[in-house]
Each structure stands twice: as C-alpha cells, then as structure tokens.
Design a protein around this motif. Structure first.
Motif, PDB file in Angstrom:
ATOM      1  N   VAL A 142       0.837  -1.203   0.000  1.00  0.00           N
ATOM      2  CA  VAL A 142       0.000   0.000   0.000  1.00  0.00           C
ATOM      3  C   VAL A 142       0.869   1.248   0.000  1.00  0.00           C
ATOM      4  O   VAL A 142       0.669   2.185  -0.770  1.00  0.00           O
ATOM      5  CB  VAL A 142      -0.943  -0.003   1.219  1.00  0.00           C
ATOM      6  CG1 VAL A 142      -1.707   1.320   1.285  1.00  0.00           C
ATOM      7  CG2 VAL A 142      -1.917  -1.174   1.120  1.00  0.00           C
ATOM      8  N   GLN A 143       1.897   1.264   0.899  1.00  0.00           N
ATOM      9  CA  GLN A 143       2.756   2.444   1.004  1.00  0.00           C
ATOM     10  C   GLN A 143       3.573   2.662  -0.263  1.00  0.00           C
ATOM     11  O   GLN A 143       3.810   3.788  -0.681  1.00  0.00           O
ATOM     12  CB  GLN A 143       3.685   2.282   2.202  1.00  0.00           C
ATOM     13  CG  GLN A 143       2.939   2.299   3.552  1.00  0.00           C
ATOM     14  CD  GLN A 143       3.846   1.938   4.714  1.00  0.00           C
ATOM     15  OE1 GLN A 143       5.033   1.690   4.536  1.00  0.00           O
ATOM     16  NE2 GLN A 143       3.290   1.890   5.912  1.00  0.00           N
ATOM     17  N   GLU A 144       4.055   1.559  -0.869  1.00  0.00           N
ATOM     18  CA  GLU A 144       4.888   1.677  -2.058  1.00  0.00           C
ATOM     19  C   GLU A 144       4.064   1.717  -3.333  1.00  0.00           C
ATOM     20  O   GLU A 144       4.593   1.701  -4.444  1.00  0.00           O
ATOM     21  CB  GLU A 144       5.850   0.493  -2.103  1.00  0.00           C
ATOM     22  CG  GLU A 144       6.812   0.454  -0.903  1.00  0.00           C
ATOM     23  CD  GLU A 144       7.610  -0.851  -0.862  1.00  0.00           C
ATOM     24  OE1 GLU A 144       7.480  -1.639  -1.814  1.00  0.00           O
ATOM     25  OE2 GLU A 144       8.363  -1.050   0.113  1.00  0.00           O
ATOM     26  N   LYS A 145       2.695   1.738  -3.160  1.00  0.00           N
ATOM     27  CA  LYS A 145       1.777   1.800  -4.303  1.00  0.00           C
ATOM     28  C   LYS A 145       2.056   0.665  -5.289  1.00  0.00           C
ATOM     29  O   LYS A 145       2.109   0.842  -6.507  1.00  0.00           O
ATOM     30  CB  LYS A 145       1.868   3.159  -4.993  1.00  0.00           C
ATOM     31  CG  LYS A 145       1.473   4.307  -4.075  1.00  0.00           C
ATOM     32  CD  LYS A 145       1.523   5.634  -4.794  1.00  0.00           C
ATOM     33  CE  LYS A 145       1.099   6.771  -3.875  1.00  0.00           C
ATOM     34  NZ  LYS A 145       1.167   8.074  -4.542  1.00  0.00           N
ATOM     35  N   GLU A 146       2.290  -0.540  -4.720  1.00  0.00           N
ATOM     36  CA  GLU A 146       2.473  -1.720  -5.569  1.00  0.00           C
ATOM     37  C   GLU A 146       1.152  -2.117  -6.200  1.00  0.00           C
ATOM     38  O   GLU A 146       0.114  -1.526  -5.932  1.00  0.00           O
ATOM     39  CB  GLU A 146       3.037  -2.883  -4.713  1.00  0.00           C
ATOM     40  CG  GLU A 146       4.499  -2.702  -4.309  1.00  0.00           C
ATOM     41  CD  GLU A 146       5.454  -2.988  -5.455  1.00  0.00           C
ATOM     42  OE1 GLU A 146       4.992  -3.541  -6.463  1.00  0.00           O
ATOM     43  OE2 GLU A 146       6.650  -2.643  -5.349  1.00  0.00           O
TER      44      GLU A 146
ATOM     45  N   PHE B 180      -2.320  -3.340  -7.191  1.00  0.00           N
ATOM     46  CA  PHE B 180      -3.570  -3.544  -6.440  1.00  0.00           C
ATOM     47  C   PHE B 180      -3.859  -5.035  -6.287  1.00  0.00           C
ATOM     48  O   PHE B 180      -4.344  -5.497  -5.267  1.00  0.00           O
ATOM     49  CB  PHE B 180      -4.730  -2.853  -7.157  1.00  0.00           C
ATOM     50  CG  PHE B 180      -6.080  -3.171  -6.568  1.00  0.00           C
ATOM     51  CD1 PHE B 180      -6.499  -2.562  -5.400  1.00  0.00           C
ATOM     52  CD2 PHE B 180      -6.912  -4.090  -7.172  1.00  0.00           C
ATOM     53  CE1 PHE B 180      -7.730  -2.848  -4.852  1.00  0.00           C
ATOM     54  CE2 PHE B 180      -8.147  -4.384  -6.632  1.00  0.00           C
ATOM     55  CZ  PHE B 180      -8.550  -3.745  -5.458  1.00  0.00           C
TER      56      PHE B 180
ATOM     57  N   GLN C 109      -1.911  -6.497  -3.423  1.00  0.00           N
ATOM     58  CA  GLN C 109      -2.543  -6.113  -2.157  1.00  0.00           C
ATOM     59  C   GLN C 109      -3.716  -7.026  -1.844  1.00  0.00           C
ATOM     60  O   GLN C 109      -3.844  -7.565  -0.745  1.00  0.00           O
ATOM     61  CB  GLN C 109      -3.013  -4.670  -2.205  1.00  0.00           C
ATOM     62  CG  GLN C 109      -1.905  -3.656  -2.408  1.00  0.00           C
ATOM     63  CD  GLN C 109      -2.449  -2.257  -2.558  1.00  0.00           C
ATOM     64  OE1 GLN C 109      -3.502  -1.938  -2.012  1.00  0.00           O
ATOM     65  NE2 GLN C 109      -1.757  -1.425  -3.325  1.00  0.00           N
TER      66      GLN C 109
END
Length: 615
Positions: free
Chosen positions: A73-77, A79, A82
C-alpha cells in the motif's frame, strides 16, 4: 543468497519442478517469494514437534502477511498483490480450523485409550499419568491457538467489518457481506464445543477412578474456564446488526421518522439449525426522550428469512412513537436532529449446557417528526459516521470534533457516488477545498467544523454549505444521474478557471457546472464565442433548477437552446462539450425527441420547446 534466490537460478527444467509445488493456494508462490528471508530463518523442524512453537510461528506468519500488505500500500504496488495478500491471510486462518477438527478426532482415540488403561491401572500407572499430561497439554496448546484466532476474528476481522458497515451507511462502496465471518464463527465455536465435550469426558473418567497426584482434577478446571470464557466471548460477539435501521422511502439509513414504519435486521453468526425458531429476539430503544417502539417487538431467529440460511431476525414493520416531550438534561443544548438514539436487541443463547445473554445495538439513529427535518438529520448521520469510531457514543454532538479535508472530501465523494454512480475527482475536490479554505499549497491540515458544515451560512448567501451541497446531490439524483455518471458534467469549477479553460478552445465549446448561488441546486452552462476580431468571450446562462428540469430534460435543453443574434435569428451556440466532443455525440443518446415512424406527431406541425436567450 537465500535458497529461494538460488532456486531461481537453476535450469528451467529443474526450477519449474520446484515452482510446481507452489501452484495451489495452500502456500502460494507470492508468499514464498516475498517472505523468503523470514521463512528460511525459522526452525520448522522444532515447530513440527512443538504445537506451541507452531502456533507462535503461525501468528508471526500472519503478522508478516499484514506487514507485506502494508508495504504494497505504502509503495503503491500492484492492487492485485494487495488483494491477494489479504486473501492469503484469510485462507491461512480458515485452513487451520480443519486441522483442529482432525486433531480433535485424534483426541477421541486418546480418551478411549485412557478408559482401557483405567481397567489395568495397577499395571499402567506411569503410562496413564504420561498420557493424561500429554492430553491436557495438547488441549492447552489448542486453546493457545484458539486465543490467536479468537483475537484475529473478534479484534480484527469483526472490527474491520463494523467499520466498513459504518462507512457504507454513508455511501462508501465497501463490502459488508457476512459470509466469511459467519463461516469462521461457526467453525471456531463448533471446535470449542468439541473441546468442551472432551473435558466433560475427563470428568467421567475421574468419576470412575482417581489417585493421588492425578493431573486431571488439578489441570482440568483452568482449562474448563478458558473454554467457557472463549465460547462466551465468541457467542456474544457473533450477535450483530446486519442491516441498519431504515425507512422504505427515507433519505438514507439511520434516519427514522415517528409514526412511519422502518426495518432492521440482526444476525447470529453461529449457524445452529437446532436453534431455528427457538431464540427470540426483542427490540427496545434508548430512553433519552420518551419514545416507544411499536410493531412486532419479538421475533425468532429464522433461517428461512436469510438468503444463505443464516440465523436472522428481520424486523420489517417497526414504528417509533413519540410519547412525551420531556428531554434528558444532557441533551438540552442539542437540536432534535443532533440527538442520537440506539435501537437495542436482546436474546438468550441456550445450547449444549451453555447459557449466555446476548445483546447488540444499531448504529445511532436520528429520530425526526416531519420530513422537513430529513436534510438536517442526514447531515448528522454523515458527520457521526465519518468521524466517530465508537458506535455507542450517543453524546457525540455535545462536543463534535472537526473533520480533516481528507475525511470530508472522501465523504462528499461517497455521496455523489451514491446519487450518480461517480465520485468526485481531484479537480472537483480541489475546487471545493479552495471555496472552503482559499488557495493553499496543501489541504491536508485543513479542517472543517460541524458548525461550518451545517449551521453557518456560506458567505453572501442565506444557506449553509450542507444545504447547498445537498441541493446539488438531490438535483443529480433526480435529473442528472446519467450525465454525472458518464462524466459530462464538470460540476465544481471556479468562474475564473472556467474562463481560462474555455478561452483556449474553439468557438462553441461549452461545459456544465453547478450553480453556487441557488439553495436547492442548480446547473448552468458556459460557452466560448469569438468576435470578428477573434477576441474570445465566455457567456453563461441563468442556472436551471429542479423546477426547470422537471419540465424538460437537460440534454433536450442543450439540443434546443438558442440565442438571438443579428436580425433576431435564433442560433444554438453550443457545439462541443469540453474539451472537444461534438455536442450530439456527447448527448445524442439522451435526446427525447423521436424521428421517422417513431414519432406519431409528424403529421402535425412540428414544434419543440426551446430556451431562447438574448445575447
């Protein structure tokens, strides 16, 4: 270099054989990859022999999955990564339960063995003593693992579901299905009842014969207490409000009107067929004001009223009756639409020797006496469920906190999503933020108070921010939902930015925006036109209100709109929807006028209703 990294360097034939081991969901390849360092650093051989160590490593595995999910989530990997890691955690939690059941069957064999040993006690004392200790240790270890799952289920999964349900009441598109929770509660509670039966069987053994230093009388009572405590907590937590109170024609959930029927549904997440029609649920309301609840106030949990056979009591015809105008002294400073009340439910669980009183409550509701209060009541519901983490805090509006812009903007976006199937984009949110706080480099630290939202009039108007926004939402819901959904309406844009955008476009380019001066919601359009010297100017029409759109749809207005030019010739100045979509391409599918054989009036003189404006 980890074993996993060396494995990836093998020839394709050999590495593929190893990767085939991770094809299923039992232990996905993504988990092996991202947790490689941790996995290879654990003593799994010891865990295979020591159930306590295995339970500990299982809990650490779940925490690592949560940590990896947070990194995504923090590294915007992706979806998808996640979502997968959240599902893997749930699958691991559920997969432990069948192993318990298998272990439970193996305990059954130990008890049979203990019964045989009692007949030969004089010859097998040491064996009997050792088996008793091991058996009690196994139960203790199983209870340790139960504590882990119990905590994860009640303190994490159930809490998260309640938070999702609270947000969904004000429009958040969150999943509030109870299917997984019901499955987990049912399996864990069944396992606990099985452990309870094993401990009861030990009582029978002690009744047949006991001896000095017999471990059963000493170690079993604390285990009984642990099982009963876990069972009681699980069953109490499994009684929830599945569908919050609402009126059939109401503004939204949690706004109830006196003398008007409302419905609400409760569910026991432990599916017990033998309790169907046996557990009676009763309804009451908090007595801060003198209200009575009328209707069918007692219903049995009934699997027939559930889509998936769950234990449900569906109250569909309840009515709140106002009895006495006496107001609780704690609420004297609040308006009627700021008073919060809870609908309460009670029942008694009696099964397999366990008797537990159960109770649960709805989220706070606002009770009104006439429809004119619905707008203010819904504002209270929005504010409470946006900001209050404690659903029992019915004194919330005595000291209502302010909302951050992020919280407020998200809530507003949900409202438009509910009314028009599309939330607010960043540009629209920024326009509203500038309107509220002025131009800022960042709005993260900006806050809006309850008073500014619902009580203070906007500058140069006679209505509040909420009244203005609610009028627009109502306009979208009734007459503009399709146009809002497909992105045809820019909606919120300042007049200055509107002119800046349009003056860069070709003649006849127009956009649609909401009026800032109309209380009950209005929409207008502006277009750019060029003079003979190529000087651009932006023209705007008087906003159209609900009264106007009730008579003629906005797409037809755009199609037939005219302005008077030289020699009083009416001309439609609207050619392209911003940025450059031809008008008929953007709105043609919404035009109501028919042509050809579809129109029964073609044999008569053709007429149409048009809006004509002087230039």
């Amino acid at each position: 270099m980890t074993q996993w990294e060396r494995l990836q360097q093998l020839d394709t034939v050999y590495s593929q054989r190893a990767f085939d081991l991770y094809n299923g969901d039992e232990f996905p390849m993504e988990v092996r990859h991202y947790l490689a360092h941790w996995i290879e650093g654990q003593d799994w051989e010891r865990a295979s022999r020591d159930s306590s160590q295995a339970a500990f490593l299982f809990q650490v595995l779940l925490e690592n999955l949560d940590n990896q999910f947070s990194r995504f989530v923090q590294e915007k990997e992706s979806f998808l990564l996640q979502r997968n890691f959240r599902r893997y955690k749930q699958n691991f939690q559920v997969s432990v339960l069948p192993l318990w059941i298998c272990e439970a069957l193996k305990l059954l064999n130990i008890i049979r063995c203990l019964e045989e040993q009692q007949d030969e006690f004089d010859f097998k004392y040491q064996t009997h003593l050792m088996d008793c200790e091991n058996f009690l240790s196994d139960i203790s270890a199983m209870l340790d693992a139960s504590d882990v799952l119990h905590s994860a289920l009640i303190n994490e999964e159930l809490v998260e579901w309640k938070q999702r349900q609270q947000k969904s009441c004000i429009g958040a598109p969150d999943d509030t299905s109870l299917e997984h929770l019901e499955k987990w509660f049912t399996q864990i509670i069944e396992c606990m009842f099985q452990l309870q039966k094993f401990l009861q069987k030990l009582d029978e053994l002690v009744g047949k014969m006991t001896y000095e230093n017999d471990p059963i009388p000493v170690r079993k009572p604390p285990l009984n207490i642990r099982v009963d405590t876990l069972l009681t907590h699980l069953i109490k937590s499994s009684f929830v409000v599945e569908t919050q109170p609402s009126m059939p024609q109401g503004r939204g959930l949690l706004v109830l009107r006196t003398n008007v029927q409302f419905s609400v549904k409760v569910r026991l997440l432990y599916k017990v067929p033998e309790l169907n029609h046996v557990m009676k649920v009763t309804v009451s309301i908090d007595k801060f004001r003198k209200f009575n609840v009328l209707g069918t106030l007692s219903k049995a949990l009934n699997m027939a009223e559930s889509m998936n056979g769950g234990m449900v009591a569906d109250f569909r015809h309840l009515v709140i009756l106002f009895v006495n105008p006496v107001v609780c002294f704690m609420q004297l400073s609040l308006s009627v639409t700021e008073e919060l009340h809870r609908i309460n439910f009670q029942t008694q669980f009696d099964c397999q020797g366990l008797s537990v009183p159960l109770e649960t409550s709805s989220l706070p509701v606002v009770v009104i006496s006439n429809s004119s209060q619905q707008q203010s009541a819904w504002a209270s519901v929005l504010w409470f469920n946006m900001l209050c983490p404690d659903p029992k805090n019915i004194k919330f509006f005595e000291t209502s906190p302010a909302a951050t812009w992020l919280q407020f903007g998200e809530m507003l976006s949900w409202q438009f999503l509910s009314c028009g199937k599309r939330g607010l984009d960043n540009d629209q949110l920024e326009t509203l933020a500038i309107k509220l706080f002025g131009k800022q480099p960042s709005y993260d630290n900006c806050k809006i108070t309850w008073t500014k939202f619902s009580k203070e009039n906007l500058p140069d108007t006679n209505f509040t921010l909420w009244v203005w926004l609610d009028g627009i939402l109502n306009l979208v819901k009734l007459y503009l939902s399709d146009l809002w959904s497909d992105g045809s309406i820019m909606g919120f844009i300042s007049k200055g930015k509107e002119r800046l955008l349009l003056k860069k476009k070709q003649n006849g380019t127009f956009l649609l925006r909401f009026s800032e001066s109309i209380k009950d919601g209005g929409i207008t359009f502006s277009w750019v036109q060029y003079a003979n010297d190529a000087t651009p100017s932006v023209q705007t029409v008087k906003p159209f209100t609900i009264t106007d759109l009730k008579q003629i749809a906005l797409p037809d207005i755009l199609c037939n709109f005219r302005i008077m030019v030289a020699e009083n010739i009416p001309v439609n100045p609207l050619c392209y929807l911003y940025p450059n979509t031809p008008k008929d391409q953007a709105f043609g599918k919404y035009y109501s006028e028919k042509t050809g054989e579809e129109n029964p009036y073609l044999k008569y003189l053709k007429t149409k209703l048009v809006f004509v404006s002087k230039e």
